[in-house]
Enzyme design. Structure first.
Site, mmCIF file in Angstrom:
data_model
loop_
_atom_site.group_PDB
_atom_site.id
_atom_site.type_symbol
_atom_site.label_atom_id
_atom_site.label_comp_id
_atom_site.label_asym_id
_atom_site.label_seq_id
_atom_site.Cartn_x
_atom_site.Cartn_y
_atom_site.Cartn_z
ATOM 1 N N HIS A 1 -3.962 -5.013 0.615
ATOM 2 C CA HIS A 1 -3.467 -5.456 1.929
ATOM 3 C C HIS A 1 -3.542 -6.983 2.041
ATOM 4 O O HIS A 1 -4.629 -7.519 2.267
ATOM 5 C CB HIS A 1 -4.299 -4.814 3.046
ATOM 6 C CG HIS A 1 -4.024 -3.358 3.194
ATOM 7 N ND1 HIS A 1 -3.048 -2.872 4.023
ATOM 8 C CD2 HIS A 1 -4.582 -2.283 2.588
ATOM 9 C CE1 HIS A 1 -3.012 -1.553 3.942
ATOM 10 N NE2 HIS A 1 -3.930 -1.167 3.073
ATOM 11 N N THR B 1 -0.038 -16.376 33.666
ATOM 12 C CA THR B 1 -0.022 -17.823 33.863
ATOM 13 C C THR B 1 0.995 -18.490 32.932
ATOM 14 O O THR B 1 1.799 -19.320 33.366
ATOM 15 C CB THR B 1 -1.427 -18.422 33.599
ATOM 16 O OG1 THR B 1 -2.362 -17.755 34.440
ATOM 17 C CG2 THR B 1 -1.464 -19.906 33.870
ATOM 18 N N GLU C 1 -2.542 -8.737 4.438
ATOM 19 C CA GLU C 1 -2.631 -9.151 5.844
ATOM 20 C C GLU C 1 -4.062 -9.272 6.349
ATOM 21 O O GLU C 1 -4.292 -9.906 7.365
ATOM 22 C CB GLU C 1 -1.836 -8.174 6.728
ATOM 23 C CG GLU C 1 -2.377 -6.755 6.826
ATOM 24 C CD GLU C 1 -1.918 -5.831 5.691
ATOM 25 O OE1 GLU C 1 -1.480 -6.348 4.645
ATOM 26 O OE2 GLU C 1 -2.027 -4.594 5.850
ATOM 27 N N CYS D 1 0.825 -1.218 0.000
ATOM 28 C CA CYS D 1 0.000 0.000 0.000
ATOM 29 C C CYS D 1 0.859 1.267 0.000
ATOM 30 O O CYS D 1 1.468 1.593 -0.995
ATOM 31 C CB CYS D 1 -0.987 -0.037 1.163
ATOM 32 S SG CYS D 1 -2.296 1.189 0.973
#
Ligand code: XMP
Length: 511
Positions: free
Chosen positions: A168, A228, A170, A80
């Site tokens: 794009h 955790t 992604e 882009c």
């Protein structure tokens, strides 16, 4: 680290983190750096991706980094703005586009046997989001594909491993976007796909052992996914030299302190549960302002944690569950480099006199990767799939001042709502859910009696990162049953409402 690395140069696009995550889903390690802070060890990166940007190449000279050490030297994919940047500064032309170029488009190949488009079908859907367009290709540009409205949708530079695309790859709506990234990274840049949760665990355990040696490490557990997973990783590396402290601030969900503490012990962690509910409640007494409440909770946490840590002898390190989005340096809206590094650790800001060194085993990975690593480590999927829960807990869901009675009411309401979501198979469809106790009483009627009791608001949102969110369209039947259960079972509540506000303009929490 022995893995091939990909450098993503960020020009401020809202999708930059998504590029990094897609690359990592291909089991390839990637890092994001601001466009104007190219790492000095650039030789260690095997390929470079230029991100999109909210800016125009025609307007702002500030977004014009020197790419001479990259372009033509390493394989480069310009996305882009990146593609426009290549065109604009290398003999091409970029101009405002006449037609709207947002949303779906379909690729039409010009070069049919181009390896960049291997396994991608002609006509494949891609996602556009730009207002400038490339009118003329840069010097030595070879057109690879067009769409109906965008002639120069993909091109390469003759004699270089330099590729540029206007769309794009992604985003989810670019159907073959991941394949195109794989073609570029694996086929063209010759990168190995060996960045896996298993390799991460192995290398991180080694790195922790090397870093802390036989020193003792203290870690604050919150019951959330990040702390955790950090604890389990550290435990694997240093065993009993890891001292975990799990503080009950009295603002956790119903029975959460006991059940999570049990789970931690079952996982073999060296953990101490500290019930400091009374101390937090006392510190919060009479405070109504949300930010003051946050401060009171944060300060009390530090005091309690500090008291506990001081009971341990010779602790040298403080471990934190910091993850990659917390440390990525962002490109500011003005195009200049931003010094701000996001930081929202619940355990942050420990007093200086503790003088502990910091170890952050999850610093390089995204939330979805934390979950994958957690799964590799054998952590209970239910724990890994838990909704996010704010550090100040129910303290910012009780509007106005906090009392033990209000906490009890909200815990009951919250438990009915959350257990209901689980029973109805809705829990995993929601990103975060909870209940708010409102500081108003309203009139109701139960039996023949007039009531004047509390109102609660239920909130369930979908989101990917909490930055934006929308309310979830929960089934009416579920809301009906939940409302009935709450009003019938929770003494002190006679009205339930459902929050149908998106973020923005509202926020997820009410305070
Ligand atoms: P908002 O309310 O800002 O929430 O839309 C976005 C996300 O952040 C969480 N949140 C917090 N987390 N300490 C935290 O650790 C806080 O003070 C805090 N405030 C909001 C919220 O639960 C949501 O996931």
């Amino acid at each position: 680290m022995q893995h091939d690395k990909v450098l993503i140069l960020d020009f401020g696009s809202q999708y930059t983190q998504l590029i990094a995550r897609r690359v990592r889903e291909l089991n390839i390690y990637s890092e994001i750096h601001p466009f104007n802070k190219i790492p000095t060890n650039i030789e260690e990166y095997k390929a470079v991706i230029l991100s999109g940007s909210p800016f125009s190449v025609r307007g702002d000279e500030a977004l014009h980094p020197d790419l001479s050490k990259i372009r033509g030297v390493k394989p480069m994919l310009a996305v882009c703005y990146g593609a426009q940047y290549l065109a604009h500064f290398s003999g091409g032309e970029v101009a405002p586009s006449n037609t709207r170029e947002y949303g779906r488009a379909n690729l039409s190949f010009i070069q049919k046997s181009e390896p960049f488009f291997a396994h991608v079908t002609d006509g494949s859907q891609v996602w556009m989001s730009h207002s400038d367009t490339i009118k003329h290709l840069p010097t030595n540009g070879v057109l690879l594909a067009s769409t109906h409205d965008v002639e120069n949708a993909a091109f390469k530079i003759e004699g270089e491993a330099t590729y540029a695309i206007q769309f794009h790859p992604e985003v989810y709506h670019s159907t073959d976007g991941k394949q195109i990234l794989e073609n570029f990274l694996v086929t063209i840049a010759d990168i190995k796909q060996d960045w896996t949760p298993d390799s991460f665990v192995e290398e991180t355990v080694d790195a922790i052992q090397e870093k802390v040696g036989n020193d003792k490490v203290v870690l604050g557990l919150s019951g959330g996914v990040d702390s955790t997973v950090a604890a389990v990783l550290l435990n694997k590396a240093i065993g009993k030299n890891l001292y975990c402290i799990f503080v009950n601030n009295g603002l956790l969900r119903k029975n959460e302190f006991e059940s999570v503490l049990n789970q931690y012990e079952g996982m073999g962690l060296n953990v101490k549960g500290v019930d400091a509910s009374d101390r937090f409640l006392a510190a919060l007494k009479g405070i109504e302002d949300p930010e003051k409440k946050r401060k009171a909770i944060g300060n009390s946490f530090i005091e309690v944690f500090d008291d506990e840590a001081h009971k341990l002898e010779d602790v040298k390190w403080l471990a934190q569950g910091t993850i990659y989005p917390d440390v990525i340096e962002s490109v500011s809206a003005t195009g200049g480099p931003s010094a701000t590094i996001k930081s929202h650790h619940n355990v942050g800001g420990l007093p200086d006199f503790m003088k502990l060194k910091i170890v952050e085993p999850l610093r390089a990975i995204f939330k979805d990767e934390v979950r994958r690593v957690g799964a590799t480590l054998g952590i209970d999927p239910e724990l890994l799939g838990r909704h996010p829960f704010p550090g100040p807990g129910l303290g910012i869901r009780i509007l106005g001042d906090i009392t033990a009675e209000k906490v009890r009411i909200l815990q009951e309401v919250d438990a009915i709502f959350i257990n209901g979501l689980k029973e109805w198979g809705l829990y995993d469809k929601v990103w975060q859910a909870g209940a708010m106790l409102l500081p108003v009483n309203s009139v109701g009627v139960m039996g023949d009696e007039r009531t004047y009791e509390k109102c609660v608001a239920l909130r369930a949102v979908e989101s990917t990162d909490g930055m934006t969110a929308d309310w979830v369209n929960l089934p009416y039947e579920f809301l009906q049953k939940t409302s009935n259960d709450i009003i019938n079972k929770v003494k002190g509540v006679n009205r339930v409402v459902y929050d149908i506000s998106s973020k923005p303009p509202a926020t997820i929490e009410w305070e």
